[in-house]
Design an enzyme around this catalytic site. Structure first.
Site, PDB file in Angstrom:
ATOM      1  N   SER A  71       0.705  -1.171   0.044  1.00  0.00           N
ATOM      2  CA  SER A  71      -0.005  -0.318   0.048  1.00  0.00           C
ATOM      3  C   SER A  71       0.547   1.069   0.480  1.00  0.00           C
ATOM      4  O   SER A  71       2.058   1.153   0.943  1.00  0.00           O
ATOM      5  CB  SER A  71      -0.944   0.117   1.170  1.00  0.00           C
ATOM      6  OG  SER A  71      -1.725   1.250   1.302  1.00  0.00           O
ATOM      7  N   TYR A  77      -1.906  -0.899  10.950  1.00  0.00           N
ATOM      8  CA  TYR A  77      -1.843  -1.489   9.107  1.00  0.00           C
ATOM      9  C   TYR A  77      -0.660  -1.230   8.487  1.00  0.00           C
ATOM     10  O   TYR A  77       0.433  -1.169   7.967  1.00  0.00           O
ATOM     11  CB  TYR A  77      -2.912  -0.380   8.580  1.00  0.00           C
ATOM     12  CG  TYR A  77      -2.822  -1.170   7.299  1.00  0.00           C
ATOM     13  CD1 TYR A  77      -3.362  -2.227   6.840  1.00  0.00           C
ATOM     14  CD2 TYR A  77      -2.817   0.053   6.253  1.00  0.00           C
ATOM     15  CE1 TYR A  77      -3.520  -2.583   5.418  1.00  0.00           C
ATOM     16  CE2 TYR A  77      -3.706  -0.259   5.100  1.00  0.00           C
ATOM     17  CZ  TYR A  77      -3.491  -1.191   4.129  1.00  0.00           C
ATOM     18  OH  TYR A  77      -3.431  -1.768   3.523  1.00  0.00           O
TER      19      TYR A  77
END
Length: 280
Positions: free
Chosen positions: A137, A150
């Site tokens: 990401s 995350y």
């Protein structure tokens, strides 16, 4: 485009994984796809051809992963391309998140990816070919407040992918870590993003970020997941694919700007940085 290849895609019942699997099947590839619940996967993909192999897999369980790899080899004869796509977001400040919540985030996003890599590598080494895509990401390049756990998992995915690329290059195996920006999938609304149960009132910025993601960003992302899937399929057909692949103009802009910021900060603190050697 890469056709008639055998793909193994995790986390395929929704989001980018689902879009990718559908594109691959449309293009004539053979696809083994995994999900925690195989019925949801079968319903979502809606393909009853012999080119599609749906598998119920617990990525945190090595035996389950091993079985899935073996079933794929048995069904299709080999595996050409692996996409480690499964994962989930965890929101909340690091102080708010519990040990259990963060470890669960790492178990799926990092150790699940490592389990697949370890179990598939003997086959790829033997055939001296293959391409591993690890889905990270932009949060694997930029730390975002309120998404620290995350981000940490995705930073780990970027790092292990870089290391893996060097390790497997002698075997003719390629590695690409993919960092998407914001794409219009159901990632934000399908249970793929969880939030810590313990909320501390002082962290108002974290609550504001959650509101923004849920009520402003969700459903209005600029990225087209169909084009993201096609970009990955195209990359898989390249002779010399990149180790790092950003997807989306927003990803390119944000990561590029962060690199400029880092270079500036490194330069500003160069004197202290270079002051630590023994005196000659």
């Amino acid at each position: 485009m890469s056709k008639n290849k055998i793909w193994f895609v995790t986390g395929a019942s929704k989001g980018l994984g689902l879009v990718l699997v559908k594109q691959l099947l449309k293009n004539g590839n053979q696809v083994a796809a995994t999900s925690r619940t195989v019925d949801d996967l079968i319903k979502a993909v809606n393909d009853d051809t012999k080119r599609f192999l749906p598998l119920a897999v617990d990525l945190t369980n090595e035996a389950s992963v091993q079985q899935a790899i073996e079933q794929t080899i048995e069904a299709f004869g080999k595996i050409d391309i692996i996409v480690n796509n499964a994962g989930f977001g965890l929101g909340g400040s690091l102080e708010e998140l519990t040990d259990q919540e963060i470890r669960q985030n790492f178990d799926v996003n990092v150790f699940g990816t490592l389990n697949v890599i370890r179990k598939v590598m003997p086959y790829l080494r033997k055939q001296k070919s293959g391409h591993i895509f690890n889905i990270a990401s932009i949060s694997g390049y930029i730390g975002v407040g309120g998404m620290g756990s995350y981000c940490a998992t995705k930073f780990a995915v970027v790092g292990l992918s870089e290391a893996l690329a060097g390790e497997v290059e002698p075997f003719g195996i390629k590695v690409t870590v993919v960092a998407p920006g914001y794409f219009r999938t159901n990632f934000l609304s399908s249970g793929s993003v969880m939030y810590g149960k313990n909320q501390i009132e002082d962290y108002k910025a974290v609550r504001e970020m959650k509101y923004f993601l849920d009520n402003v960003m969700n459903g209005k992302q600029q990225g087209d997941p169909e084009k993201a899937a096609l970009a990955m399929i195209r990359t898989a057909s390249e002779t010399n694919p990149p180790i790092h692949l950003l997807l989306g103009p927003d990803a390119y802009k944000m990561v590029s700007e962060n690199l400029v910021y880092l270079q500036k900060e490194f330069g500003e603190w160069k004197e202290i940085t270079c002051s630590t050697d023994f005196d000659k």
